[in-house]
Design a protein around this motif. Structure first.
Motif, PDB file in Angstrom:
ATOM      1  N   ALA A  49     105.756 110.408 -16.426  1.00 44.26           N
ATOM      2  CA  ALA A  49     107.014 109.574 -16.751  1.00 44.26           C
ATOM      3  C   ALA A  49     107.090 108.564 -15.826  1.00 44.26           C
ATOM      4  CB  ALA A  49     108.262 110.294 -17.202  1.00 44.26           C
ATOM      5  N   ASP A  50     107.699 107.280 -15.887  1.00 41.64           N
ATOM      6  CA  ASP A  50     108.059 106.446 -14.851  1.00 41.64           C
ATOM      7  C   ASP A  50     109.518 106.841 -14.447  1.00 41.64           C
ATOM      8  OD1 ASP A  50     105.858 105.310 -14.785  1.00 41.64           O
ATOM      9  OD2 ASP A  50     106.387 103.350 -16.172  1.00 41.64           O
ATOM     10  N   VAL A  51     110.039 106.994 -13.120  1.00 41.36           N
ATOM     11  CA  VAL A  51     111.478 107.333 -12.957  1.00 41.36           C
ATOM     12  C   VAL A  51     111.616 106.437 -11.697  1.00 41.36           C
ATOM     13  CG1 VAL A  51     110.821 109.755 -13.770  1.00 41.36           C
ATOM     14  CG2 VAL A  51     110.701 109.012 -11.166  1.00 41.36           C
ATOM     15  N   LYS A 126     100.374 121.700 -11.401  1.00 33.34           N
ATOM     16  CA  LYS A 126     100.005 120.539 -10.468  1.00 33.34           C
ATOM     17  C   LYS A 126     100.740 119.458 -10.891  1.00 33.34           C
ATOM     18  CE  LYS A 126      95.130 121.836 -10.756  1.00 33.34           C
ATOM     19  NZ  LYS A 126      93.915 121.507 -10.754  1.00 33.34           N
ATOM     20  N   GLY A 127     101.343 118.806  -9.789  1.00 30.65           N
ATOM     21  CA  GLY A 127     102.248 117.662  -9.642  1.00 30.65           C
ATOM     22  C   GLY A 127     102.006 116.750  -8.934  1.00 30.65           C
ATOM     23  N   LYS A 128     102.081 114.993  -9.487  1.00 26.46           N
ATOM     24  CA  LYS A 128     101.545 114.024  -8.629  1.00 26.46           C
ATOM     25  C   LYS A 128     102.923 113.110  -8.674  1.00 26.46           C
ATOM     26  CE  LYS A 128      96.757 113.327  -9.730  1.00 26.46           C
ATOM     27  NZ  LYS A 128      95.889 112.469 -10.217  1.00 26.46           N
ATOM     28  N   VAL A 129     103.256 112.377  -7.650  1.00 27.42           N
ATOM     29  CA  VAL A 129     104.294 111.457  -7.610  1.00 27.42           C
ATOM     30  C   VAL A 129     103.789 110.219  -6.672  1.00 27.42           C
ATOM     31  CG1 VAL A 129     106.561 110.734  -7.014  1.00 27.42           C
ATOM     32  CG2 VAL A 129     106.080 112.973  -7.855  1.00 27.42           C
ATOM     33  N   TRP A 130     103.539 108.903  -7.360  1.00 30.07           N
ATOM     34  CA  TRP A 130     103.353 107.796  -6.495  1.00 30.07           C
ATOM     35  C   TRP A 130     104.134 106.573  -7.029  1.00 30.07           C
ATOM     36  CZ3 TRP A 130     100.763 110.050 -10.516  1.00 30.07           C
ATOM     37  CH2 TRP A 130     100.459 108.869 -11.725  1.00 30.07           C
ATOM     38  N   PRO A 131     104.201 105.657  -6.107  1.00 35.13           N
ATOM     39  CA  PRO A 131     104.662 104.301  -6.633  1.00 35.13           C
ATOM     40  C   PRO A 131     104.077 103.673  -7.806  1.00 35.13           C
ATOM     41  CG  PRO A 131     104.502 104.366  -4.206  1.00 35.13           C
ATOM     42  CD  PRO A 131     103.747 105.449  -4.791  1.00 35.13           C
ATOM     43  N   ARG A 132     104.814 103.460  -8.893  1.00 31.43           N
ATOM     44  CA  ARG A 132     104.399 102.942 -10.199  1.00 31.43           C
ATOM     45  C   ARG A 132     103.463 101.929 -10.269  1.00 31.43           C
ATOM     46  NH1 ARG A 132     108.422 101.064 -14.843  1.00 31.43           N
ATOM     47  NH2 ARG A 132     108.772  99.569 -13.491  1.00 31.43           N
ATOM     48  N   ASP A 133     103.571 100.900  -9.051  1.00 26.71           N
ATOM     49  CA  ASP A 133     102.811  99.867  -8.988  1.00 26.71           C
ATOM     50  C   ASP A 133     101.359 100.008  -8.240  1.00 26.71           C
ATOM     51  OD1 ASP A 133     104.904  98.199 -10.230  1.00 26.71           O
ATOM     52  OD2 ASP A 133     105.820  97.528  -8.590  1.00 26.71           O
ATOM     53  N   GLU A 134     101.315 101.273  -7.703  1.00 24.88           N
ATOM     54  CA  GLU A 134      99.964 101.522  -6.968  1.00 24.88           C
ATOM     55  C   GLU A 134      99.196 102.282  -7.966  1.00 24.88           C
ATOM     56  OE1 GLU A 134     100.922 103.314  -3.253  1.00 24.88           O
ATOM     57  OE2 GLU A 134     102.186 101.794  -2.670  1.00 24.88           O
ATOM     58  N   PRO A 135      97.929 102.414  -7.749  1.00 26.10           N
ATOM     59  CA  PRO A 135      96.792 103.025  -8.557  1.00 26.10           C
ATOM     60  C   PRO A 135      96.914 104.604  -8.404  1.00 26.10           C
ATOM     61  CG  PRO A 135      95.583 101.624  -7.091  1.00 26.10           C
ATOM     62  CD  PRO A 135      97.132 101.587  -6.781  1.00 26.10           C
ATOM     63  N   GLU A 136      96.982 105.426  -9.470  1.00 25.38           N
ATOM     64  CA  GLU A 136      97.124 106.845  -9.438  1.00 25.38           C
ATOM     65  C   GLU A 136      96.181 107.397  -8.272  1.00 25.38           C
ATOM     66  OE1 GLU A 136      96.345 110.761 -12.369  1.00 25.38           O
ATOM     67  OE2 GLU A 136      96.787 108.889 -13.202  1.00 25.38           O
ATOM     68  N   PRO A 137      96.658 108.237  -7.577  1.00 29.39           N
ATOM     69  CA  PRO A 137      95.903 109.251  -6.506  1.00 29.39           C
ATOM     70  C   PRO A 137      94.965 110.075  -7.335  1.00 29.39           C
ATOM     71  CG  PRO A 137      98.171 109.859  -6.500  1.00 29.39           C
ATOM     72  CD  PRO A 137      98.351 108.717  -7.470  1.00 29.39           C
TER      73      PRO A 137
END
Length: 177
Positions: A49-51, A126-137
């Motif tokens: 989700a985007d948060v 497993k969890g990931k969080v990154w700025p929505r405007d950047e590519p997924e790590p």
């Protein structure tokens, strides 16, 4: 698909020009809560989700996703990211420092997978969080293992909007490949 626990605590509101789910902070009881979607027998899936979290009275909310009965929690005040089963007992919790900013959209992804067969099953989270405007790590931000695992449960949302509102958009649940 059914939703449980979302009504009354969430409203649809225009955010940045499109409709988003908003967990409101004006609820006398239930500002910290979980909501679930879909059947309770789902297993081995990824929820994304985007948060975005607001800031109010110099405080940030906690924002999370749930999978298999576990929570990936973007913790506002402590600026941490945590995977846990139950906040009252952190028997298998993993926590890392994770600074994030208010009023910035992030993409969260939470994956639950079963590593071995019963009776010796292990759930790997497993969890990931990154700025929505950047590519997924490529790498996962945080990983946890539970050797006394939950093998299935509905996906859902977690949040503590006691201090400030939470904005949620583009929720997806997919079977692991």
């Amino acid at each position: 698909m059914s939703w449980v626990g979302a009504r009354y605590r969430h409203v649809i509101r225009d955010v940045d020009g499109s409709p988003a789910l908003v967990k409101i902070s004006t609820i006398p009881k239930g500002a910290r809560s979980r909501s679930w979607m879909g059947p309770s027998d789902l297993s081995e899936y990824t929820i994304s989700a985007d948060v975005r979290g607001a800031r109010d009275n110099d405080k940030l909310p906690d924002i999370g996703l749930t999978a298999h009965g576990y929570v990936l929690d973007l913790m506002g005040q402590s600026q941490q990211l945590q995977i846990r089963t139950w906040s009252a007992q952190l028997r298998m919790a993993e926590t890392i420092d994770f600074p994030w900013k208010e009023n910035t959209w992030y993409r969260m992804k939470f994956r639950a997978e079963i590593e071995s067969e019963p009776p010796a099953s292990v759930t790997v989270l497993k969890g990931k969080v990154w700025p929505r405007d950047e590519p997924e790590p490529k790498e996962w931000t945080i990983t946890a293992r539970d050797e006394s695992p939950n093998l299935n449960a509905s996906p859902g949302l977690y949040g503590n909007a006691k201090d400030a509102e939470i904005y949620i958009d583009n929720v997806e649940v997919k079977a692991n490949e």
